[in-house]
Design an enzyme around this catalytic site. Structure first.
Site, PDB file in Angstrom:
ATOM      1  N   ASP B 196       0.836  -1.208   0.000  1.00 46.32           N
ATOM      2  CA  ASP B 196       0.000   0.000   0.000  1.00 46.32           C
ATOM      3  C   ASP B 196       0.874   1.262   0.000  1.00 46.32           C
ATOM      4  OD1 ASP B 196      -1.926   1.938   0.519  1.00 46.32           O
ATOM      5  OD2 ASP B 196      -2.461   1.183   2.515  1.00 46.32           O
ATOM      6  N   HIS B 369      -4.518   4.127   6.640  1.00 42.50           N
ATOM      7  CA  HIS B 369      -3.328   3.740   5.876  1.00 42.50           C
ATOM      8  C   HIS B 369      -2.063   4.156   6.612  1.00 42.50           C
ATOM      9  CE1 HIS B 369      -5.700   2.909   2.199  1.00 42.50           C
ATOM     10  NE2 HIS B 369      -6.465   3.894   2.657  1.00 42.50           N
TER      11      HIS B 369
END
Lengths: 556, 556
Positions: B196, B369
């Site tokens: 990610d 995130h």
């Protein structure tokens, strides 16, 4: 004739942009600013948004003066449209600082109006007599030189419209805001303060414009390849600081983008920008110099679709081709709403292999609008009896009101207004009066006018689902269908499927026509309505979309 | 058959959204994620954007498994479309965590596909055999429960696709990411890490989700009237924390918005959300309780046009009417691109007189995130030979690559890819292979397919300038004009002027027809082309706009 003073904002409240305010006393008017706004994506195809100046129609002879606080589009951009609409033959004189007026002349030139309008440079401290108003410009600091606040004095007292301002203590040109004059006004007692609310949500004070220079030099000195800097073209002092940093590193400078070249020219002619001899090169010459010897100064800091930087990022600029190793420096922050366009531009630059430096990486930008402590300083300097926050959306107007409360202005003396709502002040006090017409006028192509809601709604409908056009030919004698109906469409995807649908549509049209003939419906409007309704239902059933359906019945 | 392993991203690189990756070995495929994207404003009228899965067409029997990392739309949303297009009868099983699969079932239900597809809950540590792949889910923390990384092992080694993750050391459910298992994979030596990149530009570590709870309570405790909280409906732990804060202040909770109700129901049924008995009230009951006894939890944190909060802000919600004194709490930040819509919503709320609290006022949101230090931690834990940054625009992929370099990954082992570009790994090393078809598929109404560029270009043209339709009737015998031509327009403003233009247009059409008759041009297509060209030129000359011109010639 009323003996009250009216302060009527026609734009700039509940929004950011198209600032324009009517000050009216004894039926005489002074207009402060004539700005525009750029359209949002929902304003399909609209080029520019102007304040609705219905209030001024037929009253051009009542306008004593138009005063422009500074040269930004949201304060100046509407001027040519306004003058053309009101009638240039009786046009009132336009006043402002030297740079502001140079920009106004350039705009009026483009609209072929400059011969008809008197545009007058005003020095600080100079008094303009405008009917019952004494008007004075007070020097302020902002992200463009020659910014002013406007003090308008009648026998009721003085109203100060600040325009956009910050209290930059170390401006690039060494001319800080005239706090002495503001303090004098405060001592005399200000009647009303109409102040900039743009940064009413930011704590502290805005950094000085002079911080940008050393930081730009620092960033540049670490760049090995070409440097492309983008900023607002009207930020003359920023352009100067970029030029200085380039000069310190022995790099040539190339200006790219129409407004960058135009504003820099105006700035140079007025002595605001100084570029060493032989330093400027043209876009075609950029490739002739080693990468490490070039700085390009470009428009496009907001990701504008047709701007030079955007075109470079999409490899579509006729003269400057970017490549890996170039560094692009954003010496500006995105104006709210432009974030996506700016991010898209940045991502294309990364895809090319450029490095990108933004204000998140280094302090290479300073806002032109004062933060919360500066708004409070303005309030404390001018000591107004009444406060009407200007230049801001409802959030910022609300926050500006809170700041006024915090420095001791009585809540009942704080007027949180909106466009079209006049504040009326007389000996007995201040209050909002009946709302006047206000709103938006759209510029679309060469025309300006009320783009009807219908046209915009149609455009939205067309943009979402496209259009079906059906042409049916019927006999003048008996209303029976003559030949095959024509079905055409635009903006409807899945053409293969639609081809099949087209046959079905033709059949549906025939059925409607048969039904109409049977019911002896011959009136064209009615027939078209029937065709529309039947077809719209049919198309929705088949495609689950609602394209526009335009039926045309031709009688032969 | 090739003995190389292919890792082919069909979405999620060079963009944020529509994540989907093909892992292929010995001609067998495992698919990780099947996500979608929401359209940008330029994608006129498009509802959803899917990855182009042309690569998978005709290969459904080669797909061993579809593994979904978590339940967000950008990882799960394309699943029903994908399965319907590939053919559900041979559909591969779908694997994922319990909540993820509950959401998948709900989606497949909506598309009436749930009977045809096997949807299998997988526990952490459980091994899925999928042809030449051994697949394992590894528990991660994110802004939705049951998020997983996926480890896919072949005899070449292990590939780890992280999905979206952060290393939340104190998650709300007490289950931190399984760093132990990640470290084991690292000790064994990871072949490839696909990680990610979303927050590769943010320094430090993301704050824990648990910071939101106490800060929400703190904000709530200072509110005197009603409280409306908006957040992502799928952020189950956030909803729980809002419920807890409401309970602590003895306020009832009302859920508003379809997805908020749906996700909370799923979350409750799986035990992720616990609401005290009698605490939930319906939207119609909000008005029955004193303002200080109510918390409304609403969709609309991104300013979505049809969301509950947006409708409340525009005074258009059927059940909940906001008023001065209400406080609206944004427990979410705008996703890039949504800033304008969010700001508009906030400003309408201020106009009503609401107070608005955002993440700028209090730390009431935590990103799902990981930031830069977490991305480095992932790299150091898993010690991959090759790195391919996932889930990010080109900027973030570039920055993720730099982070990999900074922890010692050799630059030649870092593969900055793009959608459609397969990374091929065999015993000799890794390299990008020939590009495969990739791109966007649009969902428009009920249909999915390649919305042609033509249809979108047409919609753009229609949206900017509208359309003129001209119907000319000519005689079959001699091509002469029969009756008056019909001129209609839609989305063209300034109707008064256009009415005048309409007469001129009719005359122009007549002239073109005369010219055609004189030149004995009778072919309908050619005639229509002539009409189009003449009219387009005429309209541009008159209106300086380029509306679409659609000529229809009817022969009678």
């Amino acid at each position: 004739m009323t003996s009250a003073l009216r302060v009527l904002p026609l734009g700039g409240l509940g929004e950011i942009g198209k600032n324009m305010t009517v000050l009216e006393y004894e039926d005489r008017i002074v207009l402060v600013d004539a700005g525009l706004r750029f359209p949002t994506p929902e304003m399909m195809g609209i080029d520019l948004v102007l304040p609705d100046f219905a209030y001024l129609r037929g009253r051009v002879s009542d306008i004593e003066a138009i005063v422009i606080t500074h040269g930004h589009e949201d304060h100046l951009g509407c001027l040519p449209f306004l003058l053309r609409e009101l009638g240039v033959h009786d046009a009132p004189p336009v006043y402002g600082g030297a740079l502001t007026m140079a920009m106004a002349r350039s705009k009026l030139d483009e609209h072929k109006l400059s011969k008809d309008v008197e545009v007058i440079d005003v020095k600080d401290g100079e008094m303009i007599e405008a009917g019952p108003f004494d008007v004075e410009l007070i020097h302020m600091t902002h992200s463009i030189p020659d910014a002013s606040a406007v003090a308008l004095t009648t026998d009721l007292g003085t109203v100060l419209v600040t325009g956009d301002y910050k209290f930059d203590q170390t401006p690039v040109d060494g001319r800080p805001a005239d706090v002495t004059r503001l303090a004098e006004l405060g001592r005399e007692g200000l009647l009303l303060l109409c102040g900039d609310s743009t940064n009413a949500d930011r704590p502290g004070m805005a950094p000085s414009e002079t911080i940008a220079g050393p930081n730009l030099l620092d960033v540049f000195s670490r760049c090995k390849g070409r440097i492309v800097v983008t900023s607002f073209a009207s930020n003359i002092h920023r352009v100067q600081q970029v030029v200085d940093a380039a000069a310190a590193l022995d790099r040539k400078v190339c200006l790219v983008g129409r407004s960058m070249k135009k504003n820099t020219n105006i700035g140079r002619s007025l002595g605001h920008i100084k570029v060493p001899e032989g330093m400027l090169i043209g876009p075609r010459d950029v490739a002739k110099f080693p990468d490490e010897k070039v700085v390009v100064i470009s428009t496009g800091s907001q990701g504008e679709p047709l701007s030079a930087l955007r075109r470079m990022a999409y490899k579509d600029h006729p003269q400057v081709e970017l490549h890996a190793g170039d560094t692009v420096v954003f010496s500006a922050t995105p104006i709210p709403g432009n974030e996506r366009a700016v991010n898209e531009t940045i991502d294309r630059l990364y895809h090319i292999g450029c490095d990108v430096i933004t204000t998140k990486d280094a302090p290479i930008h300073a806002s032109g609008h004062g933060y919360r402590e500066e708004i409070k300083l303005m309030l404390n300097l001018t000591k107004p009896r009444y406060v009407m926050p200007f230049h801001g959306d409802f959030k910022r107007i609300h926050l500006h009101g809170k700041l006024a409360e915090s420095v001791g202005v009585a809540p009942e003396n704080i007027f949180k207004g909106e466009n079209g709502l006049p504040l009326q002040i007389d000996a007995k006090g201040a209050r909002f009066a009946k709302k006047e017409q206000s709103g938006m006028i759209f510029v679309d192509g060469v025309d300006i006018g009320d783009v009807t809601d219908v046209a915009l709604r149609d455009r939205r409908m067309l943009s979402a689902d496209g259009i079906f056009v059906v042409v049916a030919t019927i006999s003048e004698n008996d209303g029976s269908s003559v030949g095959e109906p024509e079905v055409m469409f635009r903006g409807v995807p899945f053409v293969d499927e639609a081809d099949k649908v087209r046959d079905q549509l033709r059949a549906s049209v025939e059925r409607t026509l048969d039904r109409a003939a049977k019911d002896e419906i011959r009136e064209i409007d009615l027939l078209q309505q029937m065709l529309h309704d039947d077809l719209a239902a049919f198309v929705y059933d088949k495609l689950k979309r609602r394209p526009m359906v335009l039926p045309v019945v031709v009688e032969v």
